[in-house]
Motif scaffolding. Structure first.
Motif, short mmCIF file in Angstrom:
data_model
loop_
_atom_site.label_atom_id
_atom_site.label_comp_id
_atom_site.label_asym_id
_atom_site.label_seq_id
_atom_site.Cartn_x
_atom_site.Cartn_y
_atom_site.Cartn_z
N PHE A 49 -12.85 1.46 -3.47
CA PHE A 49 -13.26 0.10 -3.11
C PHE A 49 -14.01 -0.60 -4.24
O PHE A 49 -13.94 -1.79 -4.40
CB PHE A 49 -14.13 0.15 -1.85
N ASN A 50 -14.77 0.18 -5.03
CA ASN A 50 -15.61 -0.45 -6.04
C ASN A 50 -14.85 -0.81 -7.32
O ASN A 50 -15.44 -1.30 -8.27
CB ASN A 50 -16.80 0.45 -6.38
N VAL A 51 -13.55 -0.54 -7.37
CA VAL A 51 -12.75 -0.90 -8.55
C VAL A 51 -12.21 -2.30 -8.37
O VAL A 51 -11.67 -2.65 -7.33
CB VAL A 51 -11.59 0.09 -8.73
N GLU A 52 -12.33 -3.16 -9.39
CA GLU A 52 -11.80 -4.52 -9.32
C GLU A 52 -10.31 -4.47 -9.66
O GLU A 52 -9.93 -4.35 -10.82
CB GLU A 52 -12.56 -5.43 -10.32
N GLU A 53 -9.46 -4.52 -8.63
CA GLU A 53 -8.03 -4.45 -8.87
C GLU A 53 -7.52 -5.73 -9.50
O GLU A 53 -8.04 -6.81 -9.27
CB GLU A 53 -7.26 -4.23 -7.56
N ASP A 54 -6.47 -5.58 -10.26
CA ASP A 54 -5.77 -6.73 -10.80
C ASP A 54 -5.11 -7.47 -9.64
O ASP A 54 -4.48 -6.86 -8.77
CB ASP A 54 -4.72 -6.26 -11.80
N VAL A 55 -5.25 -8.80 -9.61
CA VAL A 55 -4.73 -9.59 -8.48
C VAL A 55 -3.22 -9.41 -8.35
O VAL A 55 -2.69 -9.30 -7.25
CB VAL A 55 -5.09 -11.08 -8.66
N ASP A 56 -2.52 -9.38 -9.48
CA ASP A 56 -1.06 -9.23 -9.43
C ASP A 56 -0.67 -7.88 -8.83
O ASP A 56 0.31 -7.79 -8.08
CB ASP A 56 -0.48 -9.36 -10.84
N SER A 57 -1.45 -6.82 -9.15
CA SER A 57 -1.15 -5.50 -8.58
C SER A 57 -1.36 -5.50 -7.08
O SER A 57 -0.57 -4.94 -6.32
CB SER A 57 -2.04 -4.43 -9.23
N LEU A 58 -2.44 -6.15 -6.64
CA LEU A 58 -2.70 -6.27 -5.21
C LEU A 58 -1.56 -7.01 -4.51
O LEU A 58 -1.09 -6.62 -3.45
CB LEU A 58 -4.01 -7.02 -4.98
N ARG A 59 -1.13 -8.10 -5.13
CA ARG A 59 -0.06 -8.90 -4.54
C ARG A 59 1.24 -8.12 -4.47
O ARG A 59 1.96 -8.16 -3.47
CB ARG A 59 0.12 -10.19 -5.35
N ASP A 60 1.55 -7.37 -5.54
CA ASP A 60 2.78 -6.56 -5.55
C ASP A 60 2.72 -5.48 -4.47
O ASP A 60 3.70 -5.23 -3.77
CB ASP A 60 2.97 -5.92 -6.92
N MET A 61 1.55 -4.84 -4.36
CA MET A 61 1.38 -3.78 -3.37
C MET A 61 1.57 -4.32 -1.96
O MET A 61 2.21 -3.71 -1.10
CB MET A 61 0.00 -3.17 -3.54
N ALA A 62 1.01 -5.51 -1.71
CA ALA A 62 1.10 -6.11 -0.38
C ALA A 62 2.49 -6.64 -0.08
O ALA A 62 2.80 -6.92 1.08
CB ALA A 62 0.08 -7.24 -0.26
N SER A 63 3.32 -6.81 -1.10
CA SER A 63 4.66 -7.38 -0.90
C SER A 63 5.73 -6.31 -0.75
O SER A 63 6.91 -6.63 -0.61
CB SER A 63 5.01 -8.30 -2.08
N GLU A 64 5.35 -5.03 -0.81
CA GLU A 64 6.33 -3.96 -0.62
C GLU A 64 6.85 -3.98 0.81
O GLU A 64 6.09 -4.21 1.75
CB GLU A 64 5.69 -2.60 -0.93
N ALA A 65 8.15 -3.73 0.96
CA ALA A 65 8.78 -3.80 2.28
C ALA A 65 8.09 -2.91 3.32
O ALA A 65 7.87 -3.34 4.46
CB ALA A 65 10.26 -3.46 2.17
N PRO A 66 7.74 -1.65 2.99
CA PRO A 66 7.08 -0.82 4.02
C PRO A 66 5.73 -1.38 4.47
O PRO A 66 5.38 -1.27 5.65
CB PRO A 66 6.89 0.54 3.32
N VAL A 67 4.97 -2.00 3.56
CA VAL A 67 3.68 -2.59 3.93
C VAL A 67 3.90 -3.76 4.87
O VAL A 67 3.19 -3.93 5.88
CB VAL A 67 2.88 -3.03 2.69
N ILE A 68 4.90 -4.59 4.57
CA ILE A 68 5.22 -5.73 5.43
C ILE A 68 5.63 -5.24 6.82
O ILE A 68 5.18 -5.77 7.85
CB ILE A 68 6.35 -6.58 4.80
N ARG A 69 6.47 -4.18 6.87
CA ARG A 69 6.89 -3.64 8.16
C ARG A 69 5.71 -3.05 8.92
O ARG A 69 5.63 -3.17 10.15
CB ARG A 69 7.97 -2.56 7.96
#
Length: 562
Positions: free
Chosen positions: A163-183
């Motif tokens: 939690f304390n790591v500042e993720e790259d916004v693009d990485s967060l967006r890519d992770m959230a856009s994966e088909a299994p996460v959406i499902r």
């Protein structure tokens, strides 16, 4: 059935799409029931799918649908995935008891009867291309994923993100856009809607991630994904709610609008940072199931008549009290709906606007830009309203403006967080409101709670012990027969299905006004109101227990402070 299949061949010949000599080729492998005629026609390559769909849609008056126009499809758990894939059908909308079903072969009566039996719905058939249906099934269910375990398996063993790591916004967006996460997020929401949940709670802990649904006012644990998926799930929800996915240090609010199975679901999203990640709460509002009728809220007949007489008055202040989640907003909206007419101007000031009412001017307060209840109300009274609804009286300033409005010819509705009706008077006096102004403006106070209704599918009778009425402080009834729910699949084995209200209506007459002027305490006001035949919350609850609507335990649960 045979008529339609013979007609298909006739239509194809008449349209010049096939020749008579091609019929032998088409019929070569068709079984006696000819249930797969369309599939066989396409297999021969004599006509394209698009051309055949257009021809059949026009000839048989079967609407053609593109499932790509329905991006927010939700699973229909009553139809097995294997069946939908084999038959090539997919429900895409529900209106009342009518299921809108897309089929690649709309003349497959055996499969159609199976859908009717499984869902218990009337079915309206639509023609859709086979690949569109299979693509939509894949989009909705993925690799045969009908459970959370399969979806989580598709995500693999991704490394947990601290939690304390500042993720790259693009990485967060890519992770959230994966088909299994959406499902996975779609599955969480669809299960909540199917369970009739009012809220979804997502709570990260050190070694756990909990998902809980609030059903009929009570939280229940649900199947939860592992903690490593918290950033992906939270980011997906924030993207849907148009929130800042990079901001994880401050609370945020957002909104999602979805239409699963034809329902109009409004989701209010709130995030707040905790030690182990962001806690997310999603408030679900099914606009199609909102009850805006006073007659259907559970009012006892006498209280309903008295409340109707209050809301028909030309001016004065009416308060509705109770804790959060006791149905105050629904009661107020139902009252506005009752008196809403072309000859009245109604303005509401709310935080937030929960239901949208036709013909009512509704204002959302925005404290961060200075649009507070007080500032907003000063402008509202210059808009020449007949009726004003104030979402909540939180401070002296709001209370004084509300009372002034009631004294100058407006009917004012508002809410307070107090345990009972008489407590509202004490609360306003404690805020610093002048007693003579309050006694002149206040015309009625309604206290309410929501109790769960005994499930009608597993309801059973029993003879209670003598201690039951004693717990409520009510006179016992000899040989009384009460009811309870055993618990069944329909009610998720809780014994309850739905909720109704219990009410305590304090009418402010001359006797009560005199007590307000004397600044009497809440217990004195309540005792006087009871002497004037006010029915208390527990008395109304006991009546609903005797009527078989709810249980003693439910009434005690919601009136524990009484």
């Amino acid at each position: 059935m045979g008529y339609f299949q013979r007609s298909i061949l006739d239509i194809l010949i008449e349209s010049g799409k096939i020749k008579k000599e091609d019929i032998k080729k088409i019929m070569l492998d068709i079984p006696a029931d000819r249930s797969k005629l369309i599939q066989r026609i396409l297999e021969t390559g004599l006509i394209t799918k698009d051309a055949l769909c257009l021809l059949l849609s026009n000839e048989f008056d079967i609407p053609f649908v593109s499932l790509r126009d329905y991006p927010e499809l939700m699973p229909v758990n009553k139809l097995p995935l294997k069946f939908m894939k084999e038959v090539k059908c997919l429900p895409f909308k529900i209106e009342g008891n009518t299921l809108h079903l897309a089929m690649a072969d709309p003349f497959d009566t055996y499969s159609l009867e199976g859908v009717k039996m499984a869902t218990g719905c009337e079915v309206k058939i639509y023609l859709a291309k086979e690949e569109d249906i299979l693509d939509a099934i894949e989009r909705l269910y993925g690799e045969g994923a009908t459970s959370m375990e399969r979806i989580i398996g598709d995500l693999g063993e991704a490394e947990e993100i601290p939690f304390n790591v500042e993720e790259d916004v693009d990485s967060l967006r890519d992770m959230a856009s994966e088909a299994p996460v959406i499902r996975l997020v779609n599955l969480i929401m669809s299960k909540a809607i199917e369970a009739r949940a009012s809220d979804i709670h997502m709570e990260p802990f050190e070694n756990d991630f909990k998902i809980r649904y609030r059903v009929d006012g009570v939280l229940h644990d649900e199947e939860s994904p592992p903690p490593r998926l918290v950033p992906a799930i939270t980011s997906r929800i924030k993207i849907m709610a148009k929130m800042d996915i990079a901001e994880r240090r401050l609370p945020q609010d957002g909104r999602i609008r979805i239409k699963p199975s034809g329902k109009d679901i409004d989701i209010r999203v709130s995030t707040i940072p905790t030690v182990f990640g962001e806690s997310v709460v999603m408030r679900l509002l099914d606009r199609s199931s909102v009850i805006l009728s006073l007659e259907k809220l559970g009012f006892p007949p006498g209280s309903l008549d008295s409340f109707n007489s209050l809301i028909a008055k030309p001016y004065g202040m009416i308060l509705v009290t109770g804790p959060t989640g006791s149905g105050k907003s629904t009661t107020l909206y139902a009252a506005l709906e009752k008196i809403n007419s072309p000859d009245k101007k109604i303005i509401t000031v709310e935080d937030p606007v929960e239901y949208q009412l036709s013909g009512v001017n509704q204002i959302q307060v925005k404290p961060h830009i200075g649009l507070t209840f007080g500032n907003c109300l000063r402008s509202v009274v210059r808009q020449d309203p007949d009726v004003i609804l104030i979402g909540e009286i939180r401070d002296r300033e709001t209370a004084e403006i509300a009372i002034h409005s009631a004294l100058t010819g407006h009917l004012v509705f508002s809410t307070l967080h107090t345990n009972d009706a008489a407590g509202a008077v004490s609360r306003l006096l404690e805020m610093g409101v002048e007693d003579y102004l309050l006694s002149s403006s206040l015309i009625g106070i309604l206290a309410q709670r929501l109790v769960r209704i005994i499930c009608p599918h597993c309801r059973e009778s029993f003879v209670p012990g003598a201690d039951i009425a004693a717990e409520l402080g009510i006179e016992p009834i000899d040989n009384a027969t009460l009811f309870r729910g055993r618990g069944c699949e329909k009610c998720s084995f809780t014994g309850f299905f739905g909720r109704t209200g219990i009410y305590e209506l304090l009418m402010v007459n001359e006797d009560i006004q005199h007590l307000i002027l004397n600044r009497s305490d809440a217990s004195t006001i309540k005792k006087k109101a009871i002497d004037l035949r006010m029915r208390t919350l527990r008395e109304d609850g006991w009546q609903k227990v005797k009527n078989g609507v709810t249980t003693v335990a439910e009434v005690l649960r919601v009136t524990m402070e009484e």
